[in-house]
Design a protein around this motif. Structure first.
Motif, short mmCIF file in Angstrom:
data_model
loop_
_atom_site.label_atom_id
_atom_site.label_comp_id
_atom_site.label_asym_id
_atom_site.label_seq_id
_atom_site.Cartn_x
_atom_site.Cartn_y
_atom_site.Cartn_z
N ALA A 202 4.31 60.44 3.22
CA ALA A 202 4.81 60.97 4.04
C ALA A 202 4.89 59.62 4.36
N LYS A 203 3.72 58.70 4.36
CA LYS A 203 3.82 57.22 4.74
C LYS A 203 5.40 56.64 4.79
N ARG A 204 5.11 56.81 2.63
CA ARG A 204 6.35 55.58 2.31
C ARG A 204 7.46 55.86 2.85
N GLN A 205 7.65 57.07 3.29
CA GLN A 205 8.99 57.29 3.91
C GLN A 205 9.35 57.62 4.72
N GLY A 206 8.11 57.46 6.16
CA GLY A 206 8.04 57.42 6.96
C GLY A 206 8.36 58.77 8.28
N MET A 207 7.60 60.27 7.23
CA MET A 207 7.25 61.15 7.66
C MET A 207 6.01 61.57 8.31
N THR A 208 5.67 60.45 8.58
CA THR A 208 4.51 60.11 10.05
C THR A 208 4.24 60.03 11.23
N LYS A 209 3.21 60.44 12.49
CA LYS A 209 2.99 60.34 13.57
C LYS A 209 3.14 59.28 14.63
N ASP A 210 3.40 58.04 12.78
CA ASP A 210 2.75 56.55 14.04
C ASP A 210 4.50 56.46 14.06
N ALA A 211 4.51 55.17 15.32
CA ALA A 211 5.80 54.68 15.78
C ALA A 211 6.65 53.57 15.31
N GLY A 212 7.78 53.78 14.95
CA GLY A 212 9.17 53.83 14.02
C GLY A 212 8.76 54.36 12.31
N ASN A 213 8.69 55.99 12.97
CA ASN A 213 8.75 56.61 11.72
C ASN A 213 10.75 57.07 11.77
N ALA A 214 10.86 58.09 10.62
CA ALA A 214 12.09 58.58 10.86
C ALA A 214 12.95 58.77 11.53
N MET A 215 12.33 59.74 13.10
CA MET A 215 13.10 61.07 13.90
C MET A 215 12.84 58.35 15.15
N ASP A 216 12.12 58.29 15.05
CA ASP A 216 12.42 57.13 16.08
C ASP A 216 13.30 55.91 15.22
N LEU A 217 13.57 55.81 14.27
CA LEU A 217 14.89 55.84 13.77
C LEU A 217 15.90 55.96 13.98
N ILE A 218 16.12 57.05 14.53
CA ILE A 218 16.84 58.02 14.12
C ILE A 218 17.15 57.06 16.19
N ARG A 219 16.09 57.73 16.90
CA ARG A 219 16.37 57.84 18.64
C ARG A 219 16.84 55.83 18.72
N ALA A 220 16.54 55.78 18.04
CA ALA A 220 16.29 54.27 18.30
C ALA A 220 17.79 53.71 18.20
N GLY A 221 18.91 54.97 17.37
CA GLY A 221 20.11 54.17 17.44
C GLY A 221 20.00 53.41 16.30
N ARG A 222 19.05 53.29 15.45
CA ARG A 222 18.70 51.67 14.17
C ARG A 222 20.38 53.28 13.11
N ILE A 223 20.46 54.07 13.39
CA ILE A 223 20.80 55.12 11.90
C ILE A 223 22.36 55.92 12.37
N GLN A 224 23.17 55.73 12.06
CA GLN A 224 24.78 56.29 12.01
C GLN A 224 24.74 57.10 11.06
N TYR A 225 25.36 58.02 11.62
CA TYR A 225 26.00 59.64 10.46
C TYR A 225 26.62 58.81 9.76
N ARG A 226 26.79 58.87 8.81
CA ARG A 226 28.18 58.67 7.59
C ARG A 226 28.39 59.61 7.54
N GLN A 227 30.22 59.42 7.73
CA GLN A 227 31.04 61.09 8.05
C GLN A 227 32.43 60.50 8.03
N TRP A 228 33.52 60.46 7.22
CA TRP A 228 34.43 60.98 7.61
C TRP A 228 35.76 59.50 8.63
N PRO A 229 36.17 58.95 8.00
CA PRO A 229 36.66 57.88 9.36
C PRO A 229 37.26 58.56 10.17
#
Lengths: 376, 313, 281
Positions: A331-358
């Motif tokens: 859980a920790k390795r993949q960032g699925m914890t309650k800690d700050a900077g977890n996977a959801m935080d990355l998404i919410r901070a706009g650091r991640i974009q969906y892969r999609q068709w051009p």
């Protein structure tokens, strides 16, 4: 294999007679599959790993089901298979989010009832996942996702070096940078490197910049690899850095002791997402529904996150909790914890974009450029 | 069956080969002399020890090249590490266990054997017919006939796969063992034909008419002259076509649907997960087929020895 | 007499004809039709549009891949033939009957191990930390980059073709009248000269057919270029996969495939014509 020798074996004598001499002996254990109290067969079209015992064994035992998987090696490959097979061939279909709309448009999947699934347990971002819904109707359900960034060999590069896509241009990596051979994630990353704000929504100038940036990388490249080739060339140090992949590859290798890891670089990362659907015309739609319920439930999600073939983050918040209890390290390795900077935080901070068709170019334009790049 | 292929040189009468027929008459006395020396045995040909030694080394190197990957696959199938690397990890049977407990692998093996044996027999029959047609008959459109007979292996397998799938699914034949057999025969029959044709081209063209002149019907001549003459090639063809089918994964990937053959499974392992199960399956299949071939070898050489004794050779 | 249609003749000629018509020509015609279809939004639809032909033939990448593939396959065919010949020759003429039997038997074994397995195994030899480099490292050499190079692809092609070519060559060498060779020797014809002026011409049919098979196999192979060559350079088989990997462009793939088929046809007929040149059939 259970060591039951079955009545079924004796009925196969004539067929066996057709086989080469030695085959008879081999036929025994093969036929013993029929020994199970005829479990219902459920067909699944998916990436490798989704119907392996570590994921499906529990469900199979509970519902006396036997999954018959057909593993594909890419979204287009999947579409080709579905379109050439009679309707109802595949009960359960796993597809990347990009292809979900194509599945809908072609009428290859059944509509789902949102009330059947634990959608309320999902993080809000995933309850209305793009592509899953069409005109207010649900056609598929996102089940897991992951991030794509810079994959690197920890002996060759420091984490700080790997924190930017620019590392691919590092002279010490000449001939040691690999591509996962699909234009979409690679060109998406190049788009981010070229400074485009939205990786896939770029105008003509942005596209030109992507092409130029990409071409400048060509002399660094040691090869273009499929799924398996990516695994082995990263593992044996044949390639020291990789574009277009992420933890879904390096996570597995890490578990096996290889010195590789992935970062989400400063320019941002991309997100792949896998969704389950029920194949159009499935005779076992009920069972298929049960399967999707199972794998999207908290328990199933924790299993899915730790899939032996390749790990992933899951969209079910309750699934995170189960995973934290079951396997806190993962859980920790993949960032699925309650800690700050977890996977959801990355998404919410706009650091991640969906892969999609051009969005502004044709898919063909991107693909043709990719071929040109490879041939350059 | 291998035995039969090796036995070829023994069963051909030298004067039956076209080479002799075209040999310049000027060389005839020398040839006669040579025939005398040759009767002392093949080793009389060996004159230069240096060259012979070099050729021996070359043969060994050739076999080393051929067997290196097979041997490595064998060794690494017992290696505990998931990814093959040097030095080796611990010795383990894990990958065999993983393969043996996977019912889908067994099913794949069954499909492979079923498909391979039927494909081999059908391809050999069709190929023999076509080779004989080419050998014996001249007719309008023969070039087209030959093209049809020889073309299929030239089609890139991935396209062949899609074309077959698209077509077979239209006639409701896709997604089962039958569709794999159909596609494999298309690809394998040309191999069978080429091998048989090669053998027929070694046959004295006067042999068949001679049999007819002696009063044999066409069918009798086929049965007592042509088929016995072609027997090594027929076995060779049967064996090669089966091997081609056993190893074919691309077309089978498309048309097998959910009834995957073992090579399709191996392709999946290679593309999808790079698992030493590849090595375990490879080694297992290798050992099994080796056993079968050695058995065949022993059986045939036994029979052959008897045959040679009775024929007084 | 030779051209009379009889039940006997038809028994042998018809089955293959019917089979190939039904299961080869029809799918192939479908492939031709497919090359004129159009693709919209991942869906192929029947059409008659030359757009796929124009697009593919207008792309430099295609012609580049075409040239690469042709040269690589030709090189592989020559290389395999050249490397196989001494082995086939030695097996045919230097071994005792028993040893020859075993030699053939051993050469047949590779047919029973999967080509995929063998290619996968070569990766272990050729990688930077692989068997060969570890051995070379032991004597202070290397490491040499070998995997993901054209050389590695050639190793794969050799793996694919070598045993078959040796067997086919052997098959044709076996039929050469040994007395002819003895005659040549007695005429004071040197060893090498005998090989080039007696053995090779006598075995020409088999040697050409063997080389042709090697060319055909390598021209269409995608396993070695991908798994040993690292996908570089782009061959036609890789281009086909690429084309189909995005947007269901099977019609364009069909164009490439049909071009490959045409090429192989020309090569095959040229090779066969060469093989049987000057021989009465």
């Amino acid at each position: 294999m259970k060591k039951t020798h079955l009545p079924g074996a004796s009925g196969a004598v004539t067929r066996r007679a057709l086989l080469a001499t030695g085959a008879a002996a081999l036929a025994m254990p093969m036929l013993s599959r029929r020994a199970f109290a005829a479990p219902t067969e459920l067909t699944m079209l998916a990436w490798y790993g989704h119907a392996e015992p570590d994921i499906v064994a529990e469900f199979e035992a509970e519902h006396n089901v036997k999954f018959v998987p057909k593993y594909y090696t890419g979204g287009d490959n999947m579409l080709g298979l579905i379109s050439q097979s009679p309707a109802g061939t595949f009960d359960v279909i796993l597809s990347d989010a990009e292809y979900v709309q194509a599945l809908n448009a072609a009428g290859y999947v059944e509509e789902l009832d949102p009330n059947d699934y634990a959608l309320s347990d999902y993080f809000p971002e995933f309850q209305n996942f793009p592509g899953n819904w069409q005109d207010g109707k649900l056609f598929s359900l996102v089940t897991r996702f992951g991030f794509l960034g810079v994959a690197y060999n920890t002996d060759a590069l420091t984490e700080a070096e790997a924190a930017s896509y620019d590392v691919f241009w590092d002279p010490k990596l000449t001939g040691k940078v690999g591509h996962f051979d699909w234009h979409l994630p690679n060109l998406g990353q190049m788009s981010l490197t070229a400074g485009n704000a939205a990786a896939y929504d770029i105008d003509e100038a942005g596209w030109e910049a992507v092409k130029e940036k990409t071409m400048s990388l060509r002399s660094q490249i040691g090869g273009f690899f499929d799924y398996g080739g990516t695994f082995s060339s990263l593992n044996d140090g044949q390639m020291l850095a990789f574009a277009g992949i992420g933890d879904w590859i390096t996570g597995v290798l890490e578990k096996n002791g290889a010195k590789v890891r992935s970062t989400i670089p400063e320019q941002g990362g991309l997100q792949w997402s896998e969704c389950f659907s029920i194949g159009k015309g499935s005779q076992k739609a009920d069972l298929a529904k049960k399967w999707i319920q199972y794998i999207t439930s908290a328990k199933g999600q924790a299993k899915s996150a730790q899939m032996a073939a390749y790990p992933a983050i899951v969209p079910n918040a309750k699934g995170w909790e189960v995973l934290q209890a079951e396997n806190p390290a993962e859980a920790k390795r993949q960032g699925m914890t309650k800690d700050a900077g977890n996977a959801m935080d990355l998404i919410r901070a706009g650091r991640i974009q969906y892969r999609q068709w051009p969005i502004q170019q044709d898919l063909e334009t991107w693909n043709d450029f990719w071929s040109e790049y490879k041939g350059a | 069956m291998t035995q039969d292929m090796t036995a070829l040189p023994l069963s051909v009468h030298p004067s039956g080969t076209p080479a002799v027929a075209t040999a310049p008459t000027a060389k005839a006395p020398a040839a006669a002399k040579a025939r005398k020396t040759a009767s002392h045995g093949a080793h009389d040909l060996n004159r230069n020890r240096g060259v012979d030694a070099a050729l021996w080394v070359y043969i060994l190197l050739a076999y080393a090249f051929v067997f290196a990957p097979i041997a490595a696959s064998f060794i690494f199938s017992f290696n505990s590490d998931r990814f093959p690397s040097i030095p080796l990890g611990e010795i383990s049977l894990d990958w065999y266990r993983a393969v043996a407990t996977d019912p889908l692998v067994w099913e794949g093996l069954r499909n492979t054997l079923f498909v391979g044996v039927i494909t081999g027999v059908v391809s050999t029959l069709l190929g023999f017919g076509a080779a004989y047609t080419d050998y014996r008959y001249k007719f309008a459109g023969k070039q087209v006939y030959l093209a049809l007979a020889l073309l299929p292996p030239t089609i890139p397998v991935i396209i062949m796969g899609l074309a077959m799938l698209a077509y077979l699914s239209r006639v409701n034949l896709s997604g089962n063992a039958l569709s794999v057999i159909i596609s494999h025969v298309v690809v394998c029959a040309p191999f069978a034909m080429a091998i048989t044709r090669l053998r027929l081209s070694q046959m004295d063209p006067a042999l068949e008419p001679a049999a007819w002149n002696l009063g044999a019907s066409e069918w009798q001549t086929m049965r007592h002259v042509i088929i016995p003459f072609c027997k090594p090639a027929i076995f060779g063809a049967l064996f090669i076509t089966m091997a081609v089918s056993f190893d074919e994964f691309a077309v089978a990937w498309f048309v097998s649907g959910l009834n995957e053959t073992l090579p399709v499974k191996v392709l999946g392992f290679l593309q999808g997960q790079v698992s030493p199960r590849i090595n375990a399956i490879g080694t297992f299949v290798f050992v099994t087929s080796m056993t079968l071939v050695i058995l065949a070898q022993l059986l045939l050489s036994n029979r052959d020895a008897k045959f040679r004794n009775t024929s007084g050779e | 007499m030779r051209s009379r249609i009889s039940l006997y003749g038809l028994t042998f000629s018809l089955p293959l004809l019917l089979w190939q018509l039904l299961f080869f020509v029809f799918p192939l015609l479908f492939l031709v039709a497919l090359s004129f279809w159009t693709v919209k939004n991942f869906t192929m639809r029947p059409d008659f549009d030359t757009v796929n032909w124009v697009t593919i033939y207008g792309r430099a990448v295609f012609w580049q891949a075409y040239a690469t593939t042709f040269v690589m396959a030709a090189l592989a065919a020559l290389l395999t033939s050249a490397l196989a010949f001494p082995a086939a020759y030695a097996i045919a003429f230097k071994l005792s009957d028993t040893a020859r039997r075993w030699a053939v038997f051993l050469m047949v074994i590779p047919f029973f191990t999967s080509y995929l397995v063998r290619v996968y195994s070569w990766q272990i030899f050729l990688s930077d930390n692989g068997i060969i480099n570890v051995l070379l490292g032991g004597i202070g050499l290397g490491p040499f980059p070998m995997l993901n190079t054209v050389g590695a692809t050639m190793v794969g092609f050799l793996t694919l073709c070598f045993p078959l070519v040796v067997l086919l060559q052997l098959f044709s060498l076996a039929f050469i009248d040994r007395t002819l060779i003895e005659a040549a020797h007695n005429m004071r014809c040197g060893r090498l000269r005998t090989v080039f002026e007696v053995v090779i011409p006598s075995a020409r049919v088999g040697l050409s057919i063997a080389a042709l098979f090697a060319f055909i196999l390598c021209f269409g192979d995608f396993v070695s270029p991908v798994y040993l060559g690292g996908g570089e350079p782009t061959t036609l088989s890789i281009l086909i996969t690429d084309t189909t990997k995005s947007g269901q462009q099977w019609p364009r793939a069909a164009v490439i495939a049909l071009t490959m088929i045409a090429t192989l046809l020309v090569v095959a007929f040229a090779a066969i014509r060469f093989a049987y040149k000057g021989r009465s059939k």
